[in-house]
Design a protein around this motif. Structure first.
Motif, PDB file in Angstrom:
ATOM      1  N   GLY A  36      25.668  -0.657  19.297  1.00 47.80           N
ATOM      2  CA  GLY A  36      25.998  -0.457  17.896  1.00 47.80           C
ATOM      3  C   GLY A  36      27.302  -1.127  17.525  1.00 47.80           C
ATOM      4  O   GLY A  36      27.440  -1.699  16.438  1.00 47.80           O
ATOM      5  N   GLY A  37      28.284  -1.081  18.432  1.00 44.43           N
ATOM      6  CA  GLY A  37      29.565  -1.718  18.176  1.00 44.43           C
ATOM      7  C   GLY A  37      29.435  -3.225  18.019  1.00 44.43           C
ATOM      8  O   GLY A  37      30.010  -3.819  17.106  1.00 44.43           O
ATOM      9  N   LEU A  38      28.672  -3.854  18.915  1.00 47.15           N
ATOM     10  CA  LEU A  38      28.480  -5.301  18.812  1.00 47.15           C
ATOM     11  C   LEU A  38      27.633  -5.670  17.600  1.00 47.15           C
ATOM     12  O   LEU A  38      27.852  -6.713  16.978  1.00 47.15           O
ATOM     13  CB  LEU A  38      27.865  -5.866  20.095  1.00 47.15           C
ATOM     14  CG  LEU A  38      28.833  -6.019  21.264  1.00 47.15           C
ATOM     15  CD1 LEU A  38      28.115  -6.483  22.518  1.00 47.15           C
ATOM     16  CD2 LEU A  38      29.972  -6.971  20.924  1.00 47.15           C
ATOM     17  N   LEU A  50      33.901 -13.061  18.296  1.00 47.69           N
ATOM     18  CA  LEU A  50      33.195 -12.607  19.500  1.00 47.69           C
ATOM     19  C   LEU A  50      34.128 -12.103  20.599  1.00 47.69           C
ATOM     20  O   LEU A  50      33.885 -11.038  21.165  1.00 47.69           O
ATOM     21  CB  LEU A  50      32.308 -13.738  20.034  1.00 47.69           C
ATOM     22  CG  LEU A  50      31.552 -13.453  21.329  1.00 47.69           C
ATOM     23  CD1 LEU A  50      30.646 -12.238  21.174  1.00 47.69           C
ATOM     24  CD2 LEU A  50      30.758 -14.659  21.754  1.00 47.69           C
ATOM     25  N   GLY A  51      35.187 -12.825  20.913  1.00 47.61           N
ATOM     26  CA  GLY A  51      36.098 -12.406  21.991  1.00 47.61           C
ATOM     27  C   GLY A  51      36.703 -11.037  21.738  1.00 47.61           C
ATOM     28  O   GLY A  51      36.706 -10.171  22.622  1.00 47.61           O
ATOM     29  N   LEU A 151      26.421  -5.966  31.533  1.00 44.14           N
ATOM     30  CA  LEU A 151      25.085  -6.561  31.346  1.00 44.14           C
ATOM     31  C   LEU A 151      24.603  -6.355  29.913  1.00 44.14           C
ATOM     32  O   LEU A 151      24.107  -7.283  29.264  1.00 44.14           O
ATOM     33  CB  LEU A 151      24.092  -5.945  32.345  1.00 44.14           C
ATOM     34  CG  LEU A 151      22.627  -6.363  32.210  1.00 44.14           C
ATOM     35  CD1 LEU A 151      22.459  -7.865  32.410  1.00 44.14           C
ATOM     36  CD2 LEU A 151      21.779  -5.578  33.210  1.00 44.14           C
ATOM     37  N   ALA A 152      24.772  -5.142  29.405  1.00 41.60           N
ATOM     38  CA  ALA A 152      24.391  -4.855  28.015  1.00 41.60           C
ATOM     39  C   ALA A 152      25.200  -5.711  27.045  1.00 41.60           C
ATOM     40  O   ALA A 152      24.665  -6.168  26.029  1.00 41.60           O
ATOM     41  CB  ALA A 152      24.590  -3.364  27.702  1.00 41.60           C
ATOM     42  N   ALA A 153      26.473  -5.958  27.374  1.00 41.31           N
ATOM     43  CA  ALA A 153      27.313  -6.793  26.511  1.00 41.31           C
ATOM     44  C   ALA A 153      26.764  -8.216  26.431  1.00 41.31           C
ATOM     45  O   ALA A 153      26.723  -8.809  25.348  1.00 41.31           O
ATOM     46  CB  ALA A 153      28.757  -6.803  27.013  1.00 41.31           C
ATOM     47  N   THR A 157      25.285  -9.585  23.021  1.00 44.43           N
ATOM     48  CA  THR A 157      25.985 -10.735  22.444  1.00 44.43           C
ATOM     49  C   THR A 157      24.977 -11.804  22.031  1.00 44.43           C
ATOM     50  O   THR A 157      25.074 -12.376  20.943  1.00 44.43           O
ATOM     51  CB  THR A 157      27.008 -11.313  23.447  1.00 44.43           C
ATOM     52  OG1 THR A 157      27.998 -10.312  23.701  1.00 44.43           O
ATOM     53  CG2 THR A 157      27.672 -12.566  22.916  1.00 44.43           C
ATOM     54  N   VAL A 158      23.994 -12.053  22.889  1.00 47.47           N
ATOM     55  CA  VAL A 158      22.947 -13.027  22.563  1.00 47.47           C
ATOM     56  C   VAL A 158      22.184 -12.580  21.316  1.00 47.47           C
ATOM     57  O   VAL A 158      21.935 -13.372  20.412  1.00 47.47           O
ATOM     58  CB  VAL A 158      21.979 -13.220  23.756  1.00 47.47           C
ATOM     59  CG1 VAL A 158      20.759 -14.015  23.348  1.00 47.47           C
ATOM     60  CG2 VAL A 158      22.705 -13.886  24.913  1.00 47.47           C
TER      61      VAL A 158
END
Length: 169
Positions: A36-38, A50-51, A151-153, A157-158
């Motif tokens: 949810g944050g991403l 992104l960073g 891994l979830a990040a 991100t993709v």
């Protein structure tokens, strides 16, 4: 469903606190977590670089995990004593029971994949709950959860910056 909750939270907080802090808060929350944050950080919502988004969301998602691992069993036992919280405590235990066998069967790597593959009902909070109820070693469980969150990040991100970013960028 998550997108709607992220939209509500971002609408409530936007302009009141910084966009990075909104992403941090969303990443702290069970159910929404890093995913949810991403999503909130993505070009479709707050357009956080992104960073910054990765650092803020990973830290936000991992911050409550040691407390969950160490305290959840005692909290559930306490909640089960009171009639007004008993139902919720039993619901949490049942949720953990559903996933317990998969994680117990594959141990460390099962927990990594459970936390890391962004599917409904998985994530660091539920993984921590299951690990605590399985009495997994704290260091082993926390290590698996950290790898799973990373891994979830990558996956999110993709999705958030790649696929959604292309549509809304």
């Amino acid at each position: 469903m998550s997108e709607q909750i992220v939209q509500i939270i971002t609408d409530l907080l936007k302009g009141k606190i910084g966009n990075e802090f909104i992403c941090f808060v969303i990443s702290l929350l069970p159910i929404l977590e890093l995913r949810g944050g991403l999503l909130a950080a993505s070009p479709a919502f707050l357009n956080v670089p992104l960073g910054k988004a990765l650092i803020v969301c990973i830290v936000g998602n991992l911050l409550p995990i040691p407390f969950v691992l160490l305290l959840i069993e005692k909290i559930l036992e306490l909640m089960e004593k009171w009639s007004f919280t008993r139902g919720f405590a039993l619901w949490l235990r049942n949720k953990a029971e559903k996933h317990k066998q998969k994680i117990a069967q594959y141990g460390f790597w099962g927990l990594v994949l459970f936390v890391g593959i962004p599917l409904p009902g998985t994530g660091a909070w539920t993984g921590s709950l299951v690990a605590a109820l399985l009495h997994m070693d704290f260091k082993k469980a926390f290590g698996a959860i950290v790898i799973g969150v990373l891994l979830a990040a990558v996956i999110m991100t993709v999705i958030s910056y790649g696929i959604i970013g292309t549509l809304f960028g």
